[in-house]
Design a protein around this motif. Sequence first.
Motif, PDB file in Angstrom:
ATOM      1  N   ALA A 112       0.814  -1.303  -0.009  1.00 49.10           N
ATOM      2  CA  ALA A 112      -0.024   0.326  -0.165  1.00 49.10           C
ATOM      3  C   ALA A 112       0.778   1.253   0.114  1.00 49.10           C
ATOM      4  N   ALA A 113       2.012   1.145   0.748  1.00 48.12           N
ATOM      5  CA  ALA A 113       3.015   2.464   0.771  1.00 48.12           C
ATOM      6  C   ALA A 113       3.624   2.543  -0.373  1.00 48.12           C
ATOM      7  N   ALA A 114       3.958   1.783  -1.260  1.00 51.21           N
ATOM      8  CA  ALA A 114       4.477   1.862  -2.439  1.00 51.21           C
ATOM      9  C   ALA A 114       3.580   2.135  -3.529  1.00 51.21           C
ATOM     10  N   LEU A 115       2.295   1.717  -3.467  1.00 53.39           N
ATOM     11  CA  LEU A 115       1.520   2.170  -4.346  1.00 53.39           C
ATOM     12  C   LEU A 115       0.905   3.723  -4.298  1.00 53.39           C
ATOM     13  N   GLU A 117       2.964   6.151  -3.385  1.00 49.17           N
ATOM     14  CA  GLU A 117       4.044   6.671  -3.975  1.00 49.17           C
ATOM     15  C   GLU A 117       3.832   6.913  -5.330  1.00 49.17           C
ATOM     16  N   VAL A 118       3.555   5.492  -5.998  1.00 48.53           N
ATOM     17  CA  VAL A 118       3.325   5.571  -7.354  1.00 48.53           C
ATOM     18  C   VAL A 118       2.265   6.376  -7.818  1.00 48.53           C
ATOM     19  N   SER A 142       9.456  -3.179  -0.147  1.00 44.48           N
ATOM     20  CA  SER A 142       9.293  -2.006  -1.062  1.00 44.48           C
ATOM     21  C   SER A 142      10.429  -1.093  -0.607  1.00 44.48           C
ATOM     22  N   VAL A 143      10.889  -0.288  -1.720  1.00 44.78           N
ATOM     23  CA  VAL A 143      11.917   0.568  -1.589  1.00 44.78           C
ATOM     24  C   VAL A 143      11.139   1.792  -1.830  1.00 44.78           C
ATOM     25  N   LEU A 144      11.116   3.048  -1.234  1.00 46.99           N
ATOM     26  CA  LEU A 144      10.196   4.294  -1.627  1.00 46.99           C
ATOM     27  C   LEU A 144      11.409   5.336  -1.783  1.00 46.99           C
ATOM     28  N   GLY A 145      11.364   5.930  -2.732  1.00 45.47           N
ATOM     29  CA  GLY A 145      12.078   7.209  -3.341  1.00 45.47           C
ATOM     30  C   GLY A 145      13.465   6.975  -3.013  1.00 45.47           C
ATOM     31  N   VAL A 198       9.574  -1.605 -10.882  1.00 38.26           N
ATOM     32  CA  VAL A 198       9.996  -0.214 -10.501  1.00 38.26           C
ATOM     33  C   VAL A 198       9.169   0.954 -11.216  1.00 38.26           C
ATOM     34  N   HIS A 199       9.013   1.896 -10.571  1.00 37.49           N
ATOM     35  CA  HIS A 199       8.383   2.993 -10.736  1.00 37.49           C
ATOM     36  C   HIS A 199       9.238   4.097 -10.793  1.00 37.49           C
TER      37      HIS A 199
END
Length: 384
Positions: A112-115, A117-118, A142-145, A198-199
């Motif tokens: 949910a956190a990654a989505l 961000e996308v 997930s990896v964010l930013g 990856v986004h």
Amino acid sequence: MLNIADTLHRWCREARPFALATVVGVHGSAPLPAGTAVAVDLDGNAVGSISGGCVEGAVYELCQQVLKNGDPPRRARFGYSDDDAFAVGLTCGGELDVLVQRVDPPAQPHLAAALAEVVRGRPAAVAQVVDGPAALLGRGVSVLGDDDAAHGTLDDEETDLAVTARAGALLRAGRTARVEIGGAADTCPGQLTVLVHVHASRPRMLIFGAVDFAAALSRTGHFLGYRVTVCDARPVFATAARFPDADEVVVDWPHRYLERTEVDARTAVCVLTHDAKFDIPLLRLALDMPVGYIGAMGSRRTHDERLRRLREAGVPEARLARLRSPIGLDLGARTPEETAVSITAEIISHANHTTGLPLTQGTGPIHGPLVPNRADGRTAPDPT
């Protein structure tokens, strides 16, 4: 799965369970790449596509079974059947490996956190285990930013660190890929195959020269997903009204702007000025930078003169070899629009390390390396 991020993000916010069918392997010719996904919720609503229609019905049924029965994640392979042309399969002749799993959003907050961000347009990566121990199949982190910390967990700290490091590297490169992890003492103890979705931030297209060709190229670059900048030192020409498809229009000397702006290995630099007072300092700088593509417009005579001036400016031959000039592929382009297609076709070919030849002039999978036909007109043997 990021092809359907908007819907998955909404379902996660609503804590709505769903089945996710993800392409985790592609063999031969197939319409969509690894990472593409279909999702089905408990009400039977479906979103996404993994084959352009060939196997969607069978995948939908699998999703419903896994979702309603609470089955563990399962793998399925779809390919064309010569024995039964109407069997479930891909008429293009390729094969797809698909992982189908149930997702309960409260149990996977990292997703949910990654989505989120996308959906906001920010960079994020989701590492999904697609092969390995049954207990880990379908799980992810997930990896964010720019944050290299793991969100979520797989098995143990060593495994999380190894997977997160690879996911972070692919996020910085802006590339979705399968990676093999483990089997060595300094990584994780087990061996996993992980698909990293990856986004990334949009790649940049820097267009120098506020000319009619730049207007067409900015339109084509925008269509292809680039963040387009048009730069020219002449304020009368470098206006937002003339380049409505550009993300930004900059009035500055080209080399001064390039010196202070951010570039990376996905950046395309297109020099359309064919004016030595702009071109030479700009190209001298660009050829020394880690950008993905550098092309310059002009005739062959202009190109020869440009090379002479760059050599006089001290640019070594190895760097001059990076320059694509005259810019574009041989399409017989005349109009600005045709020229824009020619240029972007070369950028795509260069980025994918392909020949730029017509597919009819070679053999092999159309999504793999093209083997050119022999000089005598006969088709070369298919290496596969």
